[in-house]
Design a protein around this motif. Structure first.
Motif, PDB file in Angstrom:
ATOM      1  N   VAL A 132       0.817  -1.207   0.000  1.00 48.47           N
ATOM      2  CA  VAL A 132       0.000   0.000   0.000  1.00 48.47           C
ATOM      3  C   VAL A 132       0.854   1.262   0.000  1.00 48.47           C
ATOM      4  N   ASP A 133       1.884   1.296   0.855  1.00 46.52           N
ATOM      5  CA  ASP A 133       2.680   2.517   1.000  1.00 46.52           C
ATOM      6  C   ASP A 133       3.397   2.907  -0.283  1.00 46.52           C
ATOM      7  N   GLY A 134       3.638   1.927  -1.158  1.00 51.11           N
ATOM      8  CA  GLY A 134       4.260   2.265  -2.428  1.00 51.11           C
ATOM      9  C   GLY A 134       3.396   3.189  -3.265  1.00 51.11           C
ATOM     10  N   PHE A 135       2.068   3.037  -3.141  1.00 50.70           N
ATOM     11  CA  PHE A 135       1.146   3.866  -3.907  1.00 50.70           C
ATOM     12  C   PHE A 135       0.866   5.204  -3.232  1.00 50.70           C
ATOM     13  N   ALA A 136       1.553   5.473  -2.132  1.00 50.92           N
ATOM     14  CA  ALA A 136       1.399   6.774  -1.483  1.00 50.92           C
ATOM     15  C   ALA A 136       1.870   7.894  -2.400  1.00 50.92           C
ATOM     16  N   ALA A 137       2.811   7.588  -3.308  1.00 54.37           N
ATOM     17  CA  ALA A 137       3.295   8.607  -4.245  1.00 54.37           C
ATOM     18  C   ALA A 137       2.183   9.033  -5.205  1.00 54.37           C
ATOM     19  N   VAL A 138       1.354   8.082  -5.649  1.00 57.94           N
ATOM     20  CA  VAL A 138       0.236   8.420  -6.532  1.00 57.94           C
ATOM     21  C   VAL A 138      -0.754   9.321  -5.797  1.00 57.94           C
ATOM     22  N   ALA A 139      -1.094   8.947  -4.562  1.00 57.29           N
ATOM     23  CA  ALA A 139      -2.041   9.741  -3.790  1.00 57.29           C
ATOM     24  C   ALA A 139      -1.489  11.133  -3.501  1.00 57.29           C
ATOM     25  N   ALA A 140      -0.203  11.215  -3.147  1.00 55.99           N
ATOM     26  CA  ALA A 140       0.407  12.508  -2.839  1.00 55.99           C
ATOM     27  C   ALA A 140       0.427  13.417  -4.064  1.00 55.99           C
ATOM     28  N   ALA A 141       0.783  12.861  -5.226  1.00 53.50           N
ATOM     29  CA  ALA A 141       0.817  13.667  -6.446  1.00 53.50           C
ATOM     30  C   ALA A 141      -0.580  14.152  -6.827  1.00 53.50           C
ATOM     31  N   LEU A 142      -1.580  13.274  -6.696  1.00 50.41           N
ATOM     32  CA  LEU A 142      -2.942  13.668  -7.040  1.00 50.41           C
ATOM     33  C   LEU A 142      -3.483  14.734  -6.084  1.00 50.41           C
ATOM     34  N   ILE A 143      -3.128  14.644  -4.805  1.00 44.10           N
ATOM     35  CA  ILE A 143      -3.586  15.657  -3.849  1.00 44.10           C
ATOM     36  C   ILE A 143      -3.018  17.021  -4.215  1.00 44.10           C
ATOM     37  N   GLY A 144      -1.711  17.064  -4.504  1.00 38.30           N
ATOM     38  CA  GLY A 144      -1.101  18.333  -4.886  1.00 38.30           C
ATOM     39  C   GLY A 144      -1.703  18.916  -6.150  1.00 38.30           C
ATOM     40  N   PHE A 145      -1.978  18.057  -7.128  1.00 38.78           N
ATOM     41  CA  PHE A 145      -2.544  18.511  -8.398  1.00 38.78           C
ATOM     42  C   PHE A 145      -4.001  18.946  -8.241  1.00 38.78           C
ATOM     43  N   SER A 146      -4.807  18.111  -7.594  1.00 35.83           N
ATOM     44  CA  SER A 146      -6.245  18.363  -7.535  1.00 35.83           C
ATOM     45  C   SER A 146      -6.588  19.571  -6.670  1.00 35.83           C
ATOM     46  N   ALA A 147      -5.841  19.786  -5.577  1.00 37.59           N
ATOM     47  CA  ALA A 147      -6.137  20.922  -4.705  1.00 37.59           C
ATOM     48  C   ALA A 147      -5.957  22.239  -5.445  1.00 37.59           C
ATOM     49  N   LEU A 148      -4.938  22.349  -6.273  1.00 36.27           N
ATOM     50  CA  LEU A 148      -4.712  23.573  -7.039  1.00 36.27           C
ATOM     51  C   LEU A 148      -5.709  23.691  -8.188  1.00 36.27           C
ATOM     52  N   MET A 149      -6.054  22.573  -8.808  1.00 37.13           N
ATOM     53  CA  MET A 149      -7.017  22.617  -9.903  1.00 37.13           C
ATOM     54  C   MET A 149      -8.394  23.028  -9.404  1.00 37.13           C
TER      55      MET A 149
END
Length: 367
Positions: free
Chosen positions: A280-297
């Motif tokens: 699971v923790d390996g996919f934390a990078a996907v979640a982190a990148a999406l959070i940064g992108f989506s919050a600004l969008m």
């Protein structure tokens, strides 16, 4: 992959590499300073210090990569918004979900590297680091075996041996422990032996006495003993211990045997949680990148700045990490709850999709 995907992905990878290098350096220096003081004060050579810091790098990198992915996605999205590139893309009919595709690809690239780290490099590095720590502890214990010399193996500790016989028995022992500000204890013994144990080496003193000097009242009390055991692990570190759960390979975690459970002193729930975490923790990078992108969008372009959106992204990351820590306890106590480790990741992705959907809805032109 289209030219747009390659353009955004190239920026993400460049910024990710830069921030990863900076953050790893900061974490490494912070750890290296403490490790340097500890090892050099114990008389270890520089080669041991370099070896220990190198073995700790995989764990540092594993901590830094999701943070770097979040920073890279936030930084690149912020640049696209400030330069009005995002407005041009959306004016051309490209939806935020379509723009998020290179962000997801970027997160999966980081996830692949994290998976390699967590399943192979980190367990191997932890096991080797533990083995070398045991060897250093044994060397420190052996360094105490010098007769006729006052030694100071740790701050506040003075150790003296009058004679060491051929069979390793120590005669004429003096040990002063002044680490406490409230009292100083002086041990004297006729003979002594160093006994290795799982929790660390022990000094067994025979036929002696302990003199306790109270620093506040100035009183001195003397107690005789037939035998007394003094823990040397605070000076030499643990020796002879079994492996921890983090040092086991993923194949060993999948089928824990009674021997492994006894060696690690861990429960089956801890085994299962560690295994789930590696996936699971390996996919934390996907979640982190999406959070940064989506919050600004979700905020869109604004001439007043993007500080609200950045704060939102940071708050979401903090909430995900807090939830991860909160669910770790129940998951490690009950094997059937190991799946709880996936909940923070799922919620982070769902929140990101919701923010991107909000960005899409807001930009519909009303008739």
């Amino acid at each position: 992959m289209t030219r747009l995907d390659r353009y955004i992905l190239a920026q993400l990878l460049w910024v990710f590499g830069f921030f990863s290098l900076v953050l790893v350096s900061v974490y490494w220096v912070n750890r290296a300073v403490r490790l340097f003081d500890q090892l050099i004060s114990d008389g270890q050579p520089m080669s041991v210090f370099l070896e220990f810091t190198a073995l700790s790098l995989p764990m540092l990198i594993r901590t830094v990569l999701p943070i770097s992915a979040f920073v890279a996605a936030t930084y690149v999205t912020l640049g696209l918004l400030r330069n009005s590139e995002m407005s041009v893309l959306q004016a051309a009919g490209i939806s935020p979900f379509r723009i998020a595709r290179p962000v997801v690809v970027f997160g999966l690239i980081v996830t692949a590297f994290l998976t390699l780290l967590m399943h192979f490099l980190i367990p191997e590095a932890r096991a080797e680091l533990a083995r070398r720590q045991v060897e250093v502890a044994q060397n420190l214990t052996a360094s105490l075996l010098q007769d006729g010399v006052f030694q100071h193996p740790a701050e506040g500790i003075t150790f003296f041996i009058n004679e060491i016989t051929e069979d390793g028995t120590m005669r004429g022992i003096y040990l002063s422990d002044a680490r406490s500000q409230l009292q100083r204890i002086d041990y004297t013994a006729r003979t002594a032996l160093i006994v290795p144990e799982a929790t660390g080496p022990k000094l067994v003193m025979i036929d002696g006495q302990a003199q306790v000097h109270d620093q506040r009242s100035g009183r001195l009390s003397v107690t005789g003993f037939g035998d007394f055991t003094y823990d040397l692990s605070s000076m030499a570190g643990p020796a002879g211990r079994g492996r921890s759960v983090q040092e086991l390979t993923s194949s060993e975690l999948m089928s824990p045997t009674p021997a492994l459970l006894a060696e690690t002193r861990a429960s089956e729930a801890q085994f299962r949680f560690e295994l789930v975490s590696r996936f699971v923790d390996g996919f934390a990078a996907v979640a982190a990148a999406l959070i940064g992108f989506s919050a600004l969008m979700a905020g869109g372009f604004s001439r007043l700045g993007f500080w609200k959106e950045i704060v939102l992204a940071v708050v979401l990351m903090a909430l995900v990490q807090s939830l991860t820590n909160a669910l770790a306890g129940p998951a490690m106590r009950q094997a059937s709850l190991a799946w709880l480790g996936a909940i923070p990741l799922a919620l982070a992705v769902a929140a990101s999709m919701g923010l991107i959907g909000w960005a899409t809805r807001r930009r519909r032109v009303k008739p």
